[in-house]
Every structure is written in C-alpha cells, then in structure tokens.
Design a protein around this motif. Structure first.
Motif, PDB file in Angstrom:
ATOM      1  N   ARG A  71       0.853  -1.198   0.000  1.00 40.31           N
ATOM      2  CA  ARG A  71       0.000   0.000   0.000  1.00 40.31           C
ATOM      3  C   ARG A  71       0.887   1.246   0.000  1.00 40.31           C
ATOM      4  N   GLY A  72       0.647   2.120  -0.972  1.00 38.29           N
ATOM      5  CA  GLY A  72       1.418   3.361  -1.069  1.00 38.29           C
ATOM      6  C   GLY A  72       2.538   3.302  -2.094  1.00 38.29           C
ATOM      7  N   GLU A  73       2.876   2.100  -2.559  1.00 38.06           N
ATOM      8  CA  GLU A  73       3.981   1.943  -3.531  1.00 38.06           C
ATOM      9  C   GLU A  73       3.519   2.395  -4.927  1.00 38.06           C
ATOM     10  N   VAL A  74       4.447   2.989  -5.707  1.00 35.49           N
ATOM     11  CA  VAL A  74       4.083   3.409  -7.070  1.00 35.49           C
ATOM     12  C   VAL A  74       3.891   2.160  -7.935  1.00 35.49           C
ATOM     13  N   ILE A  75       2.728   2.068  -8.602  1.00 36.79           N
ATOM     14  CA  ILE A  75       2.478   0.921  -9.491  1.00 36.79           C
ATOM     15  C   ILE A  75       2.356   1.356 -10.953  1.00 36.79           C
ATOM     16  N   ALA A  76       2.227   2.673 -11.170  1.00 34.57           N
ATOM     17  CA  ALA A  76       2.213   3.193 -12.548  1.00 34.57           C
ATOM     18  C   ALA A  76       2.848   4.579 -12.516  1.00 34.57           C
ATOM     19  N   GLU A  77       3.734   4.824 -13.487  1.00 35.06           N
ATOM     20  CA  GLU A  77       4.472   6.101 -13.511  1.00 35.06           C
ATOM     21  C   GLU A  77       3.761   7.130 -14.376  1.00 35.06           C
ATOM     22  N   ILE A 100       0.430   6.566 -10.213  1.00 35.28           N
ATOM     23  CA  ILE A 100      -0.621   5.896  -9.433  1.00 35.28           C
ATOM     24  C   ILE A 100       0.051   5.008  -8.395  1.00 35.28           C
ATOM     25  N   HIS A 101      -0.468   5.058  -7.175  1.00 27.95           N
ATOM     26  CA  HIS A 101       0.092   4.297  -6.060  1.00 27.95           C
ATOM     27  C   HIS A 101      -0.865   3.170  -5.686  1.00 27.95           C
ATOM     28  N   ALA A 102      -0.324   2.084  -5.146  1.00 24.94           N
ATOM     29  CA  ALA A 102      -1.161   0.940  -4.776  1.00 24.94           C
ATOM     30  C   ALA A 102      -2.088   1.325  -3.618  1.00 24.94           C
ATOM     31  N   PRO A 103      -3.401   1.209  -3.798  1.00 18.80           N
ATOM     32  CA  PRO A 103      -4.316   1.561  -2.699  1.00 18.80           C
ATOM     33  C   PRO A 103      -4.349   0.505  -1.597  1.00 18.80           C
ATOM     34  N   VAL A 104      -3.883  -0.708  -1.907  1.00 15.76           N
ATOM     35  CA  VAL A 104      -3.878  -1.786  -0.906  1.00 15.76           C
ATOM     36  C   VAL A 104      -2.580  -2.587  -1.050  1.00 15.76           C
ATOM     37  N   THR A 105      -2.254  -3.305   0.002  1.00 20.48           N
ATOM     38  CA  THR A 105      -1.189  -4.307  -0.100  1.00 20.48           C
ATOM     39  C   THR A 105      -1.800  -5.569  -0.705  1.00 20.48           C
ATOM     40  N   GLY A 106      -1.078  -6.204  -1.632  1.00 16.19           N
ATOM     41  CA  GLY A 106      -1.650  -7.398  -2.247  1.00 16.19           C
ATOM     42  C   GLY A 106      -0.805  -7.896  -3.400  1.00 16.19           C
ATOM     43  N   ILE A 107      -1.423  -8.704  -4.251  1.00 14.36           N
ATOM     44  CA  ILE A 107      -0.712  -9.295  -5.391  1.00 14.36           C
ATOM     45  C   ILE A 107      -1.397  -8.853  -6.683  1.00 14.36           C
ATOM     46  N   GLY A 130      -2.707  -3.503   5.833  1.00 16.17           N
ATOM     47  CA  GLY A 130      -1.913  -2.407   6.397  1.00 16.17           C
ATOM     48  C   GLY A 130      -2.713  -1.186   6.748  1.00 16.17           C
ATOM     49  N   GLN A 131      -2.037  -0.243   7.367  1.00 19.94           N
ATOM     50  CA  GLN A 131      -2.667   0.976   7.831  1.00 19.94           C
ATOM     51  C   GLN A 131      -2.790   1.997   6.705  1.00 19.94           C
ATOM     52  N   ARG A 132      -3.048   3.247   7.088  1.00 24.43           N
ATOM     53  CA  ARG A 132      -3.406   4.237   6.078  1.00 24.43           C
ATOM     54  C   ARG A 132      -2.344   4.400   4.986  1.00 24.43           C
ATOM     55  N   VAL A 133      -1.094   4.540   5.367  1.00 24.98           N
ATOM     56  CA  VAL A 133      -0.044   4.652   4.348  1.00 24.98           C
ATOM     57  C   VAL A 133       1.114   3.753   4.722  1.00 24.98           C
ATOM     58  N   PHE A 134       1.888   3.417   3.706  1.00 27.57           N
ATOM     59  CA  PHE A 134       3.129   2.706   3.939  1.00 27.57           C
ATOM     60  C   PHE A 134       4.190   3.795   4.095  1.00 27.57           C
ATOM     61  N   ASP A 135       4.481   4.178   5.332  1.00 27.75           N
ATOM     62  CA  ASP A 135       5.345   5.330   5.569  1.00 27.75           C
ATOM     63  C   ASP A 135       6.802   4.892   5.531  1.00 27.75           C
ATOM     64  N   THR A 136       7.535   5.436   4.549  1.00 26.28           N
ATOM     65  CA  THR A 136       8.952   5.093   4.411  1.00 26.28           C
ATOM     66  C   THR A 136       9.808   5.887   5.390  1.00 26.28           C
ATOM     67  N   GLY A 137       9.212   6.876   6.013  1.00 23.45           N
ATOM     68  CA  GLY A 137       9.989   7.746   6.906  1.00 23.45           C
ATOM     69  C   GLY A 137      10.623   8.908   6.171  1.00 23.45           C
ATOM     70  N   GLU A 138      10.548   8.897   4.831  1.00 24.68           N
ATOM     71  CA  GLU A 138      11.120  10.016   4.066  1.00 24.68           C
ATOM     72  C   GLU A 138      10.228  11.240   4.218  1.00 24.68           C
ATOM     73  N   ILE A 186       4.938  14.064   3.896  1.00 27.31           N
ATOM     74  CA  ILE A 186       5.438  12.720   4.223  1.00 27.31           C
ATOM     75  C   ILE A 186       5.770  11.911   2.961  1.00 27.31           C
ATOM     76  N   LYS A 187       5.818  12.592   1.817  1.00 25.03           N
ATOM     77  CA  LYS A 187       6.252  11.978   0.554  1.00 25.03           C
ATOM     78  C   LYS A 187       5.416  10.760   0.186  1.00 25.03           C
ATOM     79  N   GLN A 188       4.118  10.867   0.360  1.00 23.03           N
ATOM     80  CA  GLN A 188       3.245   9.750   0.017  1.00 23.03           C
ATOM     81  C   GLN A 188       2.311  10.123  -1.122  1.00 23.03           C
ATOM     82  N   GLY A 189       1.708   9.088  -1.711  1.00 29.78           N
ATOM     83  CA  GLY A 189       0.822   9.319  -2.851  1.00 29.78           C
ATOM     84  C   GLY A 189      -0.641   9.127  -2.488  1.00 29.78           C
ATOM     85  N   LEU A 190      -1.491   9.582  -3.396  1.00 25.68           N
ATOM     86  CA  LEU A 190      -2.940   9.501  -3.182  1.00 25.68           C
ATOM     87  C   LEU A 190      -3.411   8.062  -3.372  1.00 25.68           C
TER      88      LEU A 190
END
Ligand code: SF4
Ligand code: SF4
Length: 448
Positions: A63-69, A78-85, A112-120, A286-290
């Motif tokens: 969740r939160g990872e970029v899946i499309a540039e 576009i960022h992953a709205p959920v953790t999954g496959i 997972g929770q609201r965002v996947f926070d990388t700490g960046e 917090i450097k996160q995506g929508l």
C-alpha cells in the motif's frame, strides 16, 4: 473581516436553486471503509495522459507503492491503494462508459494501515518552486472536486503570469454531496498546510477559502485557525448552483471574470478544491501518494448513508454491499446528480475524481418523455454563462454541431446542467451538448 462577506451575500447572475438533500450525510463524521477483496485501478485517472504500469502479474505490492508512472508532465503516477498481489493488467469498464486498461490487485488480508510510511520527508518550506511542483506531481494528486485535472499542472504557473490570489473552493454546490463539508470540519490543519503549499507553489501572497452560506459551521470551525497575518481568509457566498464552478466563484468572491476559453491564471487566480489541498497538505510533507479519498454514499434506499474514506479502485459493488441497499429500480450515479455520470456496471471502480455514489430510485427520477421546445426561455435565465441553450438544443437536433461551436459558443458550456434542470419540455440539453462536443473533437482530430 467584513460581516457581510461572512454571511454570504455575494453571488453571480443566473444559476438555479435545486433541493439540497445534504441532511442525511452532512453531520455524520467520516468513517473508513474496509478494503475490498479486489481493487481495480484504472491507468487513466486524470484528464491528462494515462499513467504507465510498472508492475507485472503475480508481483507483490505494498500500500502506497508506485504501481504506474506518470507519462510526461500532463500525467500523474498511481500508487497501490492496498497491499496485495497483482492479479492482472486488463481492460475493464469505467465510469466514463469506455473500457480502459487497469491494474487489478488481489487484496492481502493484512493490507496495512493508512499509508506505507517510508519515513522520508519533503522539506517543502525549503524547496525551490520547480522541485515543489515535481513533489506535487509525485503525490499523484488530481482535482478531487471531480475535474481530475493534474494538480501540479495548475501549480506550474506559465512564465509571465502573476498570481495574486489562491481561491480555495469549498462551495460543494451539487445536491447530495457533503465530502468537502466534512473535510473542512475534520481536516483543518492539513487544509491550511495544503493552502500554504499552493500559495508557495504559485507565489501568491493571499488565499481565500470560499464556501456557500449553507455551511456556516465551517466558518466557526476554521476562523480560529487562520494565520494572524491575514494571508488566508474565509468568506461565504450565496448557496446557489453552480457556485462551485471556478468562473462563478471568482466572480462571486472578487468580481473577476475569467475570460471565455481562458484560464484563471490569466486574471491572476489559481483555483483549487478544498479536499485536494487538504489531501496534499497531508501527503506531500510525508512523501506519500494519493491512495484513498472521501466519497459521499447516499440516496434512496441506502441503509448507511454517510461519507467514507475509500481506497481508490474500490468497485461499486463493494460500496453497495457495505452501505446496504435494498431496491431493484435503482439508478447509480458516480458524482453529483447535476454533473455526475450514470453507471451501468457494478464492477466500475471509484477513481481519484469520484466524489460520490448516488443511488436514486428510478421511479422518482424525472419523467423521460421529451416534448418540443416551447420557447419559454427558462434555460436562458438559468445558464450562468449566458449561452442560448434553447438554440443550441435545436441545432443539436439538426446535427449542426459546427454551427453550435462556431456561432453559439458551445465550447464555453461547462456542462453544469442548469438548462436541462429547468426545461419544462424535459429536453436533455446538457447530454446533447456533451455529444456535440465529443463529435466536434473527433471531427477536428480527423481534420488534423
Ligand atoms: S449546461 Fe452549458 S448551456 Fe446549459 S446552463 Fe450549463 S453552461 Fe449553460
Ligand atoms: S427551457 Fe426547454 S422549453 Fe424552455 S426554451 Fe429552453 S429548451 Fe425550450
């Protein structure tokens, strides 16, 4: 601050006063929707270029990872709205009525929770304007008010233009919709931060939050939080549709006319929706995506009407199951009743631009019998930009689309639907105009 400005006497000519239907949801605190077992994420979620998928079938995503540039400047990632496959990259039905490419994710049970926070973190107070615009693009933000215009593009002011005011649009003039209302009550800190980021991006010395005077509780909530230097203010305008259109709001608040075919920046304005800036104020630092947005779920027969924080890509079927709906004669609309799109498949997912799911009883909606125009001129009285919808409708019936464009300013029509709403002959004027514009676009493309 002028008391009259707070009470909402300011307005624009023409427009309409439809019933509001907001009581069911406006006072309810926003709740979080559970994750659907399958999330469908279309690659085209802005009015710009679709994003390019960078994942493959079988890949595990967080969740939160970029899946499309982003594919160029007029595009957003576009960022992953959920953790999954990743289950598939396939063609799916969308709210636009077309079938478009989408990334389908099978949600993992521990999503997972609201965002996947990388700490960046983005040090947005120190960033150069160009870097700040890039950081906005990286959030994948588009206009959450429905337009889905890439936010960073609005923030990149063309050379030679000077922005004197950021207009923060909290009118939410469409019936039924209350997401912006809740955002302005529940996310004040993030909203004010988002406004400061927007002011910094466009180098504007001041910002005005504009609300309709049916939301005076927002005034009470926000006034104590405004900065002492007066750089951000809030004003109420008359509750009237389409007060939330940027041309109308600019005129109502400041008496400024945005020229026909022109951009707000031509008259020193940058206009953003409140939900867009509130989400930006939360995500950019917090450097996160929508990955999620608030939508209003309401209408006839909905058991749990309210505002829900919903992962992007949640299928309508899941929303209906969760909100509870009983009925067999329902018309589903994504967005408001005036400018939203009817949907015909429960597999259509909500996207970044979706502000509402309306479920209306078909038996209670307007009679479909279309009668001849009786030249009553009510549509002319309603049109907020002084078009002649009656004449445009007659030309559309004769398929004179080129005349509509060249002589009757069809392209100025922003499809608010006021003309259709007041027409006693039930002529679906705005639908005619949408078709005419689409056919003209196609004709121009072919000519090129
Ligand atoms: S839909 Fe177009 S023509 Fe009709 S009232 Fe709105 S702007 Fe005017
Ligand atoms: S409102 Fe309808 S009937 Fe009246 S002039 Fe316009 S198109 Fe004709």
């Amino acid at each position: 601050m002028n008391l009259l400005n707070l009470l909402g006497r300011k307005s624009f000519p023409h427009g309409i006063h439809p019933d509001e239907y907001k009581d069911e949801t406006k006072a309810k605190v926003t709740r979080r929707l559970p994750f659907a077992p399958e999330i469908i994420v279309p690659l085209a979620q802005s009015i710009g270029q679709p994003a390019k998928a960078i994942v493959f079938k079988g890949q595990r995503v967080k969740r939160g990872e970029v899946i499309a540039e982003a594919d160029g400047f007029m595009s957003v990632p576009i960022h992953a709205p959920v953790t999954g496959i990743i289950k598939a990259i396939d063609i799916v039905p969308t709210a636009k009525g077309s079938k478009d490419p989408a990334i389908i994710i099978a949600t993992s049970l521990s999503s997972g929770q609201r965002v996947f926070d990388t700490g960046e973190r983005n040090d947005y107070l120190q960033m150069a304007q160009e870097d700040l615009v890039k950081a906005v693009q990286n959030t994948g933000m588009v206009g959450l008010g429905g337009a889905a215009f890439p936010t960073h593009v609005k923030m990149a002011v063309p050379a030679g233009r000077h922005i004197h005011t950021v207009l923060v649009n909290g009118c939410e003039c469409e019936p039924f919709l209350t997401t912006d209302h809740r955002v302005m009550l529940e996310k004040i800190d993030a909203l004010l931060l988002g406004i400061k980021i927007a002011m910094r991006c466009v180098a504007a010395p001041k910002a005005i939050i504009g609300i309709e005077n049916n939301k005076l509780d927002v005034l009470d909530a926000i006034l104590p939080h405004l900065p002492d230097d007066g750089s951000i203010s809030i004003e109420a305008v008359e509750t009237k549709y389409p007060q939330g259109a940027e041309k109308m709001l600019a005129y109502s608040l400041l008496g400024i006319e945005i020229p026909s075919g022109g951009l707000p920046s031509e008259v020193g304005l940058a206009v953003f929706n409140v939900a867009t800036l509130a989400e930006l104020g939360y995500l950019l630092p917090i450097k996160q995506g929508l990955i999620e947005r608030i939508i209003t779920i309401t209408g006839d027969g909905v058991h749990k009407p309210g505002n829900y924080i919903t992962p992007i890509g949640t299928p309508i079927r899941f929303l209906l199951e969760f909100a509870g709906f009983i009925g067999d004669e329902a018309e589903l609309i994504l967005g408001g009743p005036m400018m939203g799109m009817p949907v015909h498949s429960l597999d259509v997912p909500i996207t970044k631009g979706t502000g509402a799911l309306l479920i209306l009883d078909k038996r209670a909606t307007k009679n479909d019998d279309i009668l001849p125009c009786i030249k009553c001129a009510q549509c002319l009285q309603a049109c907020p930009i002084n078009l002649n919808p009656s004449e445009l409708g007659l030309l559309a019936a004769k398929r004179q689309y080129d005349v509509m464009e060249e002589q009757f300013h069809l392209n100025d029509c922003f499809e608010c639907g006021c003309c259709s709403y007041v027409c006693p002959a039930n002529i679906p004027l705005v639908q005619y105009f949408r078709i005419a514009k689409a056919l003209n676009r196609e004709r121009h493309l072919q000519a090129q």
